[in-house]
Write a protein that holds these residues in place. Structure first.
Motif, mmCIF file in Angstrom:
data_model
loop_
_atom_site.group_PDB
_atom_site.id
_atom_site.type_symbol
_atom_site.label_atom_id
_atom_site.label_comp_id
_atom_site.label_asym_id
_atom_site.label_seq_id
_atom_site.Cartn_x
_atom_site.Cartn_y
_atom_site.Cartn_z
ATOM 1 N N GLY A 1 1.112 -1.486 -0.103
ATOM 2 C CA GLY A 1 0.151 -0.290 0.303
ATOM 3 C C GLY A 1 0.656 1.230 -0.320
ATOM 4 N N SER A 2 1.890 1.570 -0.049
ATOM 5 C CA SER A 2 2.969 2.459 -0.228
ATOM 6 C C SER A 2 2.785 3.031 -0.993
ATOM 7 C CB SER A 2 4.581 1.922 0.099
ATOM 8 O OG SER A 2 4.846 0.783 1.133
ATOM 9 N N GLY A 3 1.997 3.169 -2.495
ATOM 10 C CA GLY A 3 2.064 3.515 -3.502
ATOM 11 C C GLY A 3 0.661 4.808 -3.540
ATOM 12 N N ARG A 4 -0.039 4.309 -1.820
ATOM 13 C CA ARG A 4 -1.399 4.889 -1.832
ATOM 14 C C ARG A 4 -1.902 5.599 -0.163
ATOM 15 N NH1 ARG A 4 -4.636 -0.511 -2.538
ATOM 16 N NH2 ARG A 4 -2.372 -1.165 -2.325
ATOM 17 N N VAL A 5 -1.515 4.702 1.132
ATOM 18 C CA VAL A 5 -1.345 5.104 1.923
ATOM 19 C C VAL A 5 -0.461 6.699 2.273
ATOM 20 C CG1 VAL A 5 -0.360 5.033 4.383
ATOM 21 C CG2 VAL A 5 -1.838 2.731 3.136
ATOM 22 N N PRO A 6 0.483 7.194 1.443
ATOM 23 C CA PRO A 6 1.076 8.340 1.952
ATOM 24 C C PRO A 6 0.462 9.015 0.930
ATOM 25 C CG PRO A 6 3.066 6.684 1.328
ATOM 26 C CD PRO A 6 1.550 5.591 0.990
ATOM 27 N N ALA A 7 0.062 8.488 -0.871
ATOM 28 C CA ALA A 7 -1.092 9.657 -0.866
ATOM 29 C C ALA A 7 -2.607 10.425 0.278
ATOM 30 C CB ALA A 7 -1.382 8.968 -2.272
ATOM 31 N N ALA A 8 -2.960 9.433 0.331
ATOM 32 C CA ALA A 8 -4.271 9.908 1.450
ATOM 33 C C ALA A 8 -3.972 10.524 2.656
ATOM 34 C CB ALA A 8 -5.022 8.183 1.879
ATOM 35 N N PHE A 9 -2.830 10.641 3.143
ATOM 36 C CA PHE A 9 -2.729 11.116 4.167
ATOM 37 C C PHE A 9 -1.906 12.778 4.038
ATOM 38 C CE2 PHE A 9 -1.743 7.237 6.890
ATOM 39 C CZ PHE A 9 -2.251 6.836 7.224
ATOM 40 N N ASN A 10 -1.620 13.212 2.222
ATOM 41 C CA ASN A 10 -1.116 14.295 1.920
ATOM 42 C C ASN A 10 -1.884 14.943 1.218
ATOM 43 O OD1 ASN A 10 2.156 14.453 3.298
ATOM 44 N ND2 ASN A 10 1.497 12.032 3.093
ATOM 45 N N GLY A 11 -3.468 14.169 0.712
ATOM 46 C CA GLY A 11 -3.909 15.204 -0.513
ATOM 47 C C GLY A 11 -3.937 14.944 -1.487
ATOM 48 N N ILE A 12 -3.239 14.019 -1.976
ATOM 49 C CA ILE A 12 -2.805 14.591 -3.007
ATOM 50 C C ILE A 12 -2.858 12.243 -3.973
ATOM 51 C CG2 ILE A 12 -0.581 15.054 -2.785
ATOM 52 C CD1 ILE A 12 1.575 12.922 -3.050
#
Length: 562
Positions: free
Chosen positions: A169-180
């Motif tokens: 999920g490393s290409g999705r979880v950081p996206a969700a947390f940072n609004g991108i």
């Protein structure tokens, strides 16, 4: 007046070089050194920018000319060490990884390598000797991992897009947390050569961007459409998008306000015409738990286990304790457990695909919640396991996914994720457009359909909503600009209706359009024939001196046709 070749060359060079300088100024301004493992010297990057500008002015087609990106620290960038978040592991790559090489060949410029959970083991962004990567919006919270630095570099406006990897999920979880936006392609669509593996059989190279069109554009240059020899997908039955959602109780415990935000995303798709149906999430969550609790984690030992064993024996001080524990425990798993788990996974995948049936996508919150740095420090394994509840199964089931922002909860970004069958990447992106926050824009000239600047709108993901006219309170003038464009000015009495297209585009895209808007054009409120007012292109009155009044034509296109 047309520009001479010398002036064109100067403009290209100054634009691309100025973008590089602005990026390095932004790096200094945000003061987030933990984002980077290695940053290329500014003089070196500016030299590359000038070379790209020269190639463009010489007529070479470079679709990504001047676009700036960053690469996760487990992806090879020639000239920078590949560390995978562990200094003692570092090696000097002989060449760019294919994904990096393809982007650079299209004119994109890499600024450096970004911080990550060591050996791409984690969804938190804190497991690194280079420091915990803090969230772009709240430094007390995690950025999400393992592609932490890449996501934050995009969210803070340093780069246009960035490369990550996604196993759990490393290409999705950081996206969700940072609004991108985070695109996780079908496994094998993007080559993983030149990438330090986490679990080689299910790793994916991913892309982060602030808007979906930017992410899709980057991915189009990274992908290898013939990477897997699979039969074509069955034709989709006609009708509206069919979106699967689980019953509320199967989502488990969510952070405060997250259930309501998720329901709002479901309703947004329903309002856009989608058909919502229910599915049993059980096979997805059971498989998610197997990624770390089962034998599949042994593949992490295959990737870097021998290095970790030797580093421990040598007393290396740069190993993350949590990562080391996960990798070394995987060494002693019995072989028979892998075969048992593979059989169980096959059964779960069959059940999951049956649940999806003819649905186009499964919509889920990207994560159940957003912990603080302190909460992760207090329970590193428990916090990480919770974060992967909805993402861990995607690659195990060989599915595609896209994570997109979906509003805010308590002032912080909230994100959702669309998951679909193998090679439905384009379909998921089309559905995701219905989830993007959008605004309307009124255009009357060079941005109209078929006009020279219309590609600017299309590149931002804009879609034509309708054709109408302004209220009868405007005059239209032909300006002496390159390319030719009209100037719309509010005059009140004595005005006329002017042909207008109303476009809908991502809210973030409107900001980017405004930032690049040249004088004498301005963005203001345009009153339409139905009495509503929306943002639109206007003109500074001072620019109208000696400009022909073309109001009687009723619009820019009739004037051009005359």
């Amino acid at each position: 007046m047309n520009l001479t070749p010398n002036r064109k060359e100067h403009r290209e060079m100054s634009t691309i070089v100025s973008r590089v300088r602005a990026a390095y100024a932004r790096i200094e301004a945000v003061a987030r050194p933990e984002i980077w493992i290695d940053l290329r010297p500014q003089a070196e990057v500016e030299s590359e920018a000038r070379a790209i500008a020269d190639r463009v002015t010489a007529g070479e087609q470079l679709p990504l000319a001047g676009r700036l990106f960053a690469a996760k620290g487990n992806i090879d960038v020639h000239g920078l060490p590949t560390t995978a978040g562990c200094p003692s592991y570092a090696y000097e790559p002989e060449a760019d990884a294919p994904v990096v090489a393809r982007l650079r060949a299209a004119g994109a410029i890499v600024l450096g390598s970004t911080n990550l959970d060591q050996f791409a083991t984690g969804l938190v962004g804190t497991r690194s000797p280079y420091g915990a990567v803090r969230n772009a919006h709240d430094p007390a919270r995690i950025s999400g991992g393992s592609s932490a630095g890449s996501a934050v570099a995009v969210a803070l406006g340093i780069v246009d897009f960035a490369l990550g990897t996604d196993t759990a999920g490393s290409g999705r979880v950081p996206a969700a947390f940072n609004g991108i936006v985070g695109l996780k392609p079908t496994r094998g669509l993007v080559p993983t050569a030149g990438v330090v593996p986490a679990c080689a059989s299910i790793d994916c190279v991913t892309v982060f961007a602030r808007t979906l069109p930017e992410a899709e554009q980057a991915l189009s240059f990274m992908a290898s459409p013939s990477a897997r020899d699979l039969p074509p997908l069955p034709q989709r039955a006609p009708g509206p998008w069919r979106i699967a959602v689980p019953p509320r109780d199967q989502l488990g415990e969510l952070d405060e306000g997250w259930a309501e935000a998720y329901e709002a995303a479901v309703e947004q798709l329903r309002s856009a015409g989608a058909e919502i149906r229910t599915l049993d999430l059980t096979p997805f969550t059971e498989a998610a738990a197997m990624l770390y609790q089962g034998a599949f984690v042994a593949e992490r030992y295959t990737a870097v286990g021998s290095f970790v064993d030797k580093a421990i024996a040598d007393g290396a001080a740069d190993l993350d304790a949590t990562v080391t524990g996960i990798i070394t425990r995987a060494r002693d798993l019995p072989a028979h457990q892998l075969y048992t788990d593979q059989d169980h996974l096959t059964a779960l995948r069959t059940q999951a695909l049956s649940e999806l049936a003819d649905a186009d996508a499964l919509l889920l919150p990207t994560t159940p919640g957003h912990p603080t740095l302190a909460e992760v420090a207090a329970d590193p394994l428990g916090a990480n396991a919770r974060l992967g509840r909805f993402t861990n199964s995607t690659n195990l089931f060989d599915l595609a996914a896209v994570a997109v922002p979906s509003g805010k909860v308590n002032g912080l970004p909230f994100g959702v994720m669309l998951i679909g069958p193998t090679f439905t990447d384009d379909r998921l992106a089309r559905i995701a457009r219905d989830l993007e926050p959008s605004v309307q824009l009124a255009v009357v000239g060079a941005h109209l359909t078929g006009q020279p600047l219309n590609p600017q709108l299309l590149s931002l993901g804009a879609r034509l909503d309708r054709t109408t006219t302004t209220a009868p309170v405007y005059r239209l003038h032909a300006l002496a600009t390159t390319p030719p464009k009209p100037g719309l000015v509010h005059v009140g009495e004595g005005g006329a209706e002017i042909e207008t297209e109303v476009w809908r585009l991502p809210a973030e895209g409107l900001g980017r359009l405004l930032a690049a808007l040249p004088r004498p054009m301005t963005l203001g409120s345009v009153q339409l024939a139905d009495g509503t007012s929306i943002p639109g292109f206007l003109c500074e009155p001072a620019a109208l001196e000696n400009a022909e009044d073309i109001t009687t034509y009723g619009g820019w296109r009739p004037y051009l046709g005359s």
